[in-house]
Design a protein around this motif. Structure first.
Motif, short mmCIF file in Angstrom:
data_model
loop_
_atom_site.label_atom_id
_atom_site.label_comp_id
_atom_site.label_asym_id
_atom_site.label_seq_id
_atom_site.Cartn_x
_atom_site.Cartn_y
_atom_site.Cartn_z
N THR A 93 -10.57 -0.02 9.54
CA THR A 93 -9.60 0.84 8.85
C THR A 93 -8.38 0.97 9.73
O THR A 93 -8.48 0.94 10.96
CB THR A 93 -10.19 2.24 8.57
N SER A 99 -2.71 -2.75 8.86
CA SER A 99 -3.61 -3.43 7.93
C SER A 99 -2.95 -4.68 7.35
O SER A 99 -3.58 -5.73 7.20
CB SER A 99 -4.02 -2.48 6.80
N VAL A 134 -16.96 0.87 0.41
CA VAL A 134 -15.55 1.24 0.64
C VAL A 134 -15.04 2.07 -0.52
O VAL A 134 -15.15 1.67 -1.68
CB VAL A 134 -14.68 -0.02 0.81
N THR A 183 -2.88 3.65 -2.54
CA THR A 183 -4.27 3.22 -2.44
C THR A 183 -4.92 3.20 -3.81
O THR A 183 -4.45 3.84 -4.75
CB THR A 183 -5.09 4.17 -1.54
N TYR A 200 -5.85 6.16 7.72
CA TYR A 200 -6.78 5.10 8.12
C TYR A 200 -7.66 4.68 6.95
O TYR A 200 -8.63 5.37 6.62
CB TYR A 200 -7.66 5.58 9.28
N PHE A 201 -7.33 3.56 6.32
CA PHE A 201 -8.10 3.06 5.19
C PHE A 201 -8.34 1.56 5.36
O PHE A 201 -7.68 0.88 6.15
CB PHE A 201 -7.36 3.30 3.87
N HIS A 202 -9.31 1.06 4.59
CA HIS A 202 -9.48 -0.39 4.49
C HIS A 202 -8.32 -0.97 3.66
O HIS A 202 -7.58 -0.22 3.01
CB HIS A 202 -10.81 -0.73 3.82
#
Length: 210
Positions: A93, A99, A134, A183, A200-202
């Protein structure tokens, strides 16, 4: 007499001190280089495709944020039935821009879609690549820069409209006036939310097949 003696000692000792300092600095530099070489050889990512600088949170506190190196395997691309692109969701993440760098270093970019039905696309992709754990994923849409906070566009330059059916009810809400990245949420049937780009994400990466 004392003054002359002091000047004599200083004049004689200065070259020696300078030489000792140079030797010490040289040794320190050598030790640092050796440690760097050792860290490269023993790094857990050795042999994998890329090293990614990632922002980790310790104990969930802002004070605990630190930089660390994360591994990502660029061979994890998957084909999705009836879609012309390959997709990947890296294990780490990260902030949106960090990313995006992961996707780019692996030969792609954050995913964009040519249809307005983001929900349908996300459902098909995540089902195909079996990432059931996820919940929140960066996608390739950002708020346009400028005074109008109600304008969005895909990373390829196409507009993404407020009237799009993929928004979750009540979105976008631009909380705190800094939610410039978007998102897709599994918990909300993959509908779209706006977020600060420094969360903070995938990320869903996308690339053309070879």
């Amino acid at each position: 007499m004392k003054l002359k003696l002091s000047m004599f000692v200083w004049t004689c000792m200065l070259p020696l001190y300078t030489k000792m300092l140079a030797v010490q600095t040289s040794c320190l530099s050598s030790n640092i280089n050796e440690k760097l070489a050792d860290s490269v050889l023993t790094h857990p990512c050795a042999g994998q495709a890329i090293l990614v600088k990632s922002h980790g949170v310790i104990d969930g506190t802002e004070e605990g944020i630190q930089d660390h190196i994360a591994c990502n395997d660029c061979s994890a691309w998957s084909a999705v039935p009836a879609m012309a692109k390959l997709y990947m969701i890296p294990d780490v993440t990260n902030y949106f821009e960090d990313s995006r760098q992961i996707c780019q270093k692996c030969g792609g970019d954050v995913a964009v879609f040519n249809v307005s039905d983001v929900v349908g696309e996300m459902t098909a992709i995540t089902n195909a690549i079996a990432w059931n754990s996820v919940d929140i994923i960066w996608i390739g849409i950002k708020r346009k820069s400028g005074l109008n906070r109600d304008q969005f566009q895909w990373l390829d330059g196409r507009d993404f409209l407020l009237t799009d059916i993929s928004w979750d009810p009540g979105q976008p809400n631009d909380l705190n006036g800094n939610q410039d990245c978007l998102t897709s949420y599994r918990s909300f049937s993959w509908r779209i939310h706006d977020h600060s780009c420094k969360e903070y994400f995938h990320v869903l990466c996308q690339r053309d097949p070879d």
